[in-house]
Scaffold this motif. Structure first.
Motif, mmCIF file in Angstrom:
data_model
loop_
_atom_site.group_PDB
_atom_site.id
_atom_site.type_symbol
_atom_site.label_atom_id
_atom_site.label_comp_id
_atom_site.label_asym_id
_atom_site.label_seq_id
_atom_site.Cartn_x
_atom_site.Cartn_y
_atom_site.Cartn_z
ATOM 1 N N LEU A 5 0.839 -1.193 0.000
ATOM 2 C CA LEU A 5 0.000 0.000 0.000
ATOM 3 C C LEU A 5 0.882 1.254 0.000
ATOM 4 O O LEU A 5 2.097 1.175 -0.090
ATOM 5 C CB LEU A 5 -0.916 -0.016 1.220
ATOM 6 N N ALA A 6 0.235 2.409 0.117
ATOM 7 C CA ALA A 6 0.978 3.673 0.114
ATOM 8 C C ALA A 6 2.032 3.688 1.215
ATOM 9 O O ALA A 6 3.147 4.163 1.014
ATOM 10 C CB ALA A 6 0.009 4.849 0.267
ATOM 11 N N ASP A 7 1.666 3.201 2.393
ATOM 12 C CA ASP A 7 2.645 3.022 3.454
ATOM 13 C C ASP A 7 3.325 1.668 3.221
ATOM 14 O O ASP A 7 2.667 0.623 3.296
ATOM 15 C CB ASP A 7 1.979 3.042 4.829
#
Length: 381
Positions: free
Chosen positions: A206-208
């Motif tokens: 994911l984005a993180d």
């Protein structure tokens, strides 16, 4: 009897038509709405109806009292999304410095990956998949940072840790939110293979970068395994889980490569039978567009003819919520049989007999599950 049977059919038709064709909802009478709201609340899809009407621009075309119920469901869902998002934030804070892959599962994954099932879906807790050899380290860190182990029977605690695919849930001392830590998708004793290594290898970041979700095919297969092998003797199978699968199939199915990979992936993981049932019933209940060649490719995953006929009868009875005023003994039997089947697939006969005997003894002695008042709002959505 005929009147009761007709009322049961009416309740099921109202719910399925509402989920498949929300554009027809403004034409419902108040009597139909009254029944639909009760059935949809039991199936936990009120938020889904609100979301569908909102996106179609039809909320202003339904009776105001009905809209009030749907707005209440939307507000609960919005609140839960905030809680779950914050819980994930705090989870990352608590596990800072622990270099272990963290795969979000089910509703939390839909929410953080911004997938269609997150629209109008109720969220209860955070489900996390981690490597088995890191479970103790992660559990101890979370306990140090404000979560605590929920009180359960010593037998159940050992049952979780020795045989199951997860440990007992952890609950935060202040927020009351729970984290379920899994190390595989099915119990170690399950008849279905569930080696977790391929899931970690294919997971999407994911984005993180500390967070991942299952690959599209794996996410759908997990939803179906959870649906068909987690039967509840009271609730039965969860229609909302099949609705999630419908949404995911429609979303990922826009890519031809997805359909080409789905059945081979199911075979590689040993989940072809749940996929067979899932595609069949998603198409039956929601009209999910599934390429004919995919269904044909799965024919060899179907059970023998007598079992197939029986399951085609039991699954709809266990999946669809009953009429709130006219409960069906046949549906109750179907839910119980599906529950027994799920346990039969989860563990060998000797362990199953021992486990169910222990549970029966607890019930005989008057043991009851502790009621968590903080979670009652979830059970009403």
């Amino acid at each position: 009897m005929a009147k009761v049977a007709n009322e049961r059919l009416r309740a099921r038709k109202l719910l399925l038509d509402a989920l498949k064709m929300p554009e027809t909802l403004p034409a419902l009478s108040l009597a139909d709405w009254e029944l639909l709201l009760r059935v949809a609340r039991r199936a936990r899809v009120l938020g889904r109806l609100e979301s569908a009407l909102h996106h179609a621009g039809l909320l202003g075309d339904i009776p105001p009292p009905v809209a009030a119920h749907l707005r209440a469901a939307r507000n609960v869902i919005k609140h839960r999304k905030t809680l779950i998002s914050w819980e994930v934030n705090r989870l990352l804070w608590a596990l800072k410095g622990i270099d272990a892959p963290l795969i979000l599962l089910k509703g939390t994954a839909y929410l953080l990956a911004d997938l269609p099932p997150a629209q109008g879906r109720i969220f209860a807790d955070v489900d996390l998949l981690v490597p088995e050899d890191r479970v103790r380290e992660i559990e101890e860190r979370l306990v140090e940072r404000g979560w605590f182990k929920t009180e359960i029977d010593p037998y159940d605690d050992r049952y979780y840790r020795v045989w199951m695919h997860e440990i007992p849930p952890l609950r935060h001392r202040e927020r009351g939110t729970e984290i379920d830590i899994h190390h595989r998708l099915l119990p170690k004793t399950s008849h279905l293979a569930s080696a977790p290594a391929p899931l970690f290898a294919a997971a999407r970041t994911l984005a993180d970068p500390r967070l991942r979700v299952l690959a599209p095919a794996d996410m759908i297969l997990h939803a179906l395994v959870h649906l068909f092998l987690e039967g509840d003797p009271d609730e039965g199978l969860r229609l909302r889980d099949l609705a999630d699968v419908h949404d995911l199939l429609c979303h990922h199915g826009q890519e031809p490569a997805f359909w080409a990979s789905l059945v081979p992936r199911a075979r590689a993981l040993g989940f072809q039978r749940p996929l067979f049932y899932g595609l069949h019933h998603a198409h039956q209940f929601f009209g999910t567009p599934i390429p004919p060649d995919v269904l044909h490719e799965l024919e060899d995953a179907a059970p023998a003819w007598p079992i197939r006929k029986l399951m085609n009868r039991l699954i709809p009875l266990a999946l669809l919520p009953g009429h709130p005023d006219h409960p069906s003994h046949l549906a109750a039997l179907a839910r119980w049989l599906i529950y027994v089947r799920a346990h039969w697939l989860r563990m060998p006969p000797g362990l199953l007999i021992k486990h169910l005997s222990h549970k029966a003894w607890l019930r005989f002695r008057g043991f009851r599950k502790r009621v968590d008042l903080a979670q009652l709002d979830l059970k009403q959505q």
